[in-house]
Motif scaffolding. Structure first.
Motif, PDB file in Angstrom:
ATOM      1  N   MET A   1       0.840  -1.195   0.000  1.00  0.00           N
ATOM      2  CA  MET A   1       0.000   0.000   0.000  1.00  0.00           C
ATOM      3  C   MET A   1       0.876   1.247   0.000  1.00  0.00           C
ATOM      4  O   MET A   1       2.026   1.211   0.445  1.00  0.00           O
ATOM      5  CB  MET A   1      -0.895   0.026   1.250  1.00  0.00           C
ATOM      6  N   LYS A   2       0.324   2.346  -0.465  1.00  0.00           N
ATOM      7  CA  LYS A   2       0.999   3.639  -0.380  1.00  0.00           C
ATOM      8  C   LYS A   2       0.995   4.100   1.072  1.00  0.00           C
ATOM      9  O   LYS A   2       0.071   3.816   1.833  1.00  0.00           O
ATOM     10  CB  LYS A   2       0.280   4.694  -1.225  1.00  0.00           C
TER      11      LYS A   2
ATOM     12  N   ILE B   1       9.042  -2.437   4.867  1.00  0.00           N
ATOM     13  CA  ILE B   1       9.992  -2.174   3.791  1.00  0.00           C
ATOM     14  C   ILE B   1       9.351  -1.205   2.802  1.00  0.00           C
ATOM     15  O   ILE B   1       8.174  -1.336   2.463  1.00  0.00           O
ATOM     16  CB  ILE B   1      10.422  -3.482   3.079  1.00  0.00           C
ATOM     17  N   MET B   2      10.143  -0.209   2.382  1.00  0.00           N
ATOM     18  CA  MET B   2       9.664   0.715   1.360  1.00  0.00           C
ATOM     19  C   MET B   2      10.028   0.138   0.000  1.00  0.00           C
ATOM     20  O   MET B   2      11.182  -0.211  -0.250  1.00  0.00           O
ATOM     21  CB  MET B   2      10.299   2.093   1.518  1.00  0.00           C
ATOM     22  N   LEU B   3       9.030   0.035  -0.852  1.00  0.00           N
ATOM     23  CA  LEU B   3       9.214  -0.541  -2.177  1.00  0.00           C
ATOM     24  C   LEU B   3       9.286   0.571  -3.217  1.00  0.00           C
ATOM     25  O   LEU B   3       9.234   1.755  -2.887  1.00  0.00           O
ATOM     26  CB  LEU B   3       8.037  -1.477  -2.484  1.00  0.00           C
TER      27      LEU B   3
ATOM     28  N   PHE C   1       5.421   2.577  -2.406  1.00  0.00           N
ATOM     29  CA  PHE C   1       4.622   1.550  -1.746  1.00  0.00           C
ATOM     30  C   PHE C   1       5.381   1.002  -0.546  1.00  0.00           C
ATOM     31  O   PHE C   1       6.610   0.995  -0.516  1.00  0.00           O
ATOM     32  CB  PHE C   1       4.294   0.407  -2.711  1.00  0.00           C
ATOM     33  N   TRP C   2       4.635   0.532   0.442  1.00  0.00           N
ATOM     34  CA  TRP C   2       5.184  -0.079   1.645  1.00  0.00           C
ATOM     35  C   TRP C   2       4.553  -1.444   1.828  1.00  0.00           C
ATOM     36  O   TRP C   2       3.412  -1.673   1.440  1.00  0.00           O
ATOM     37  CB  TRP C   2       4.881   0.787   2.865  1.00  0.00           C
TER      38      TRP C   2
ATOM     39  N   GLU D   1       4.024   6.234 -11.709  1.00  0.00           N
ATOM     40  CA  GLU D   1       3.469   7.015 -10.621  1.00  0.00           C
ATOM     41  C   GLU D   1       4.563   7.732  -9.854  1.00  0.00           C
ATOM     42  O   GLU D   1       5.639   7.210  -9.656  1.00  0.00           O
ATOM     43  CB  GLU D   1       2.710   6.121  -9.641  1.00  0.00           C
ATOM     44  N   ASP D   2       4.252   8.942  -9.419  1.00  0.00           N
ATOM     45  CA  ASP D   2       5.111   9.651  -8.495  1.00  0.00           C
ATOM     46  C   ASP D   2       4.930   8.982  -7.142  1.00  0.00           C
ATOM     47  O   ASP D   2       3.861   8.510  -6.817  1.00  0.00           O
ATOM     48  CB  ASP D   2       4.689  11.124  -8.425  1.00  0.00           C
ATOM     49  N   ILE D   3       5.982   8.935  -6.329  1.00  0.00           N
ATOM     50  CA  ILE D   3       5.865   8.182  -5.085  1.00  0.00           C
ATOM     51  C   ILE D   3       4.966   8.860  -4.069  1.00  0.00           C
ATOM     52  O   ILE D   3       4.451   8.208  -3.188  1.00  0.00           O
ATOM     53  CB  ILE D   3       7.239   7.874  -4.467  1.00  0.00           C
ATOM     54  N   PHE D   4       4.735  10.153  -4.162  1.00  0.00           N
ATOM     55  CA  PHE D   4       3.875  10.819  -3.199  1.00  0.00           C
ATOM     56  C   PHE D   4       2.692  11.522  -3.861  1.00  0.00           C
ATOM     57  O   PHE D   4       1.560  11.334  -3.463  1.00  0.00           O
ATOM     58  CB  PHE D   4       4.653  11.834  -2.364  1.00  0.00           C
TER      59      PHE D   4
END
Length: 143
Positions: free
Chosen positions: A31-32, A69-71, A75-76, A111-114
């Motif tokens: 999930m984000k 873990i940050m993917l 995403f986490w 996608e942008d990460i944020f």
């Protein structure tokens, strides 16, 4: 016990990372960060402003907790669902390559990460540089 079945007084005793752990376990997927924290705030019955004011602190908490873990693409997921294979190649340029077993969805790649990318910001950066001039080193010393 599921998160939705827990009384609010028990939930308030848990840390944000503990609730995030349960959320990721129950969802069974990555999930984000923002989506995880929105669910944390919703479960704790916090106001919507909680997401905006405390997201940075939540990011720091998730970053230092070894259970997460940050993917790619922001995403986490749970660390226990992923393993890293380390490949050491012996050649002229010694390097270590870490290969993650994560399969990315095609839709996630752009996608942008944020947040969504603001197209206007690139033009503004170019405008800032248009007045710059390149000075040759020989010309500078002869003045």
């Amino acid at each position: 016990m599921k998160l939705s079945e827990m009384p609010i007084d028990e939930l308030e005793l848990l840390g944000y990372d503990d609730i995030a752990l349960i959320i990721l376990q129950e969802s069974g997927k990555k999930m984000k960060l923002v989506d995880i924290f929105k669910k944390v705030c919703k479960v704790l019955e916090k106001p919507a402003e909680c997401v905006d004011t405390q997201l940075v602190d939540f990011f720091e908490l998730m970053s230092i907790n070894k259970k997460f873990i940050m993917l790619k693409n922001g995403f986490w997921d749970l660390q226990s669902r992923h393993k890293a294979d380390i490949i050491i190649e012996d050649n002229d340029d010694d390097y270590i390559e870490v290969v993650d077993d994560i399969e990315d969805d095609e839709e996630d790649e752009n996608e942008d990460i944020f947040y969504e990318k603001d197209e206007d910001t690139d033009d503004e950066a170019d405008d800032d540089l248009e007045d710059l001039a390149v000075v040759d080193e020989d010309e500078e010393t002869s003045v």
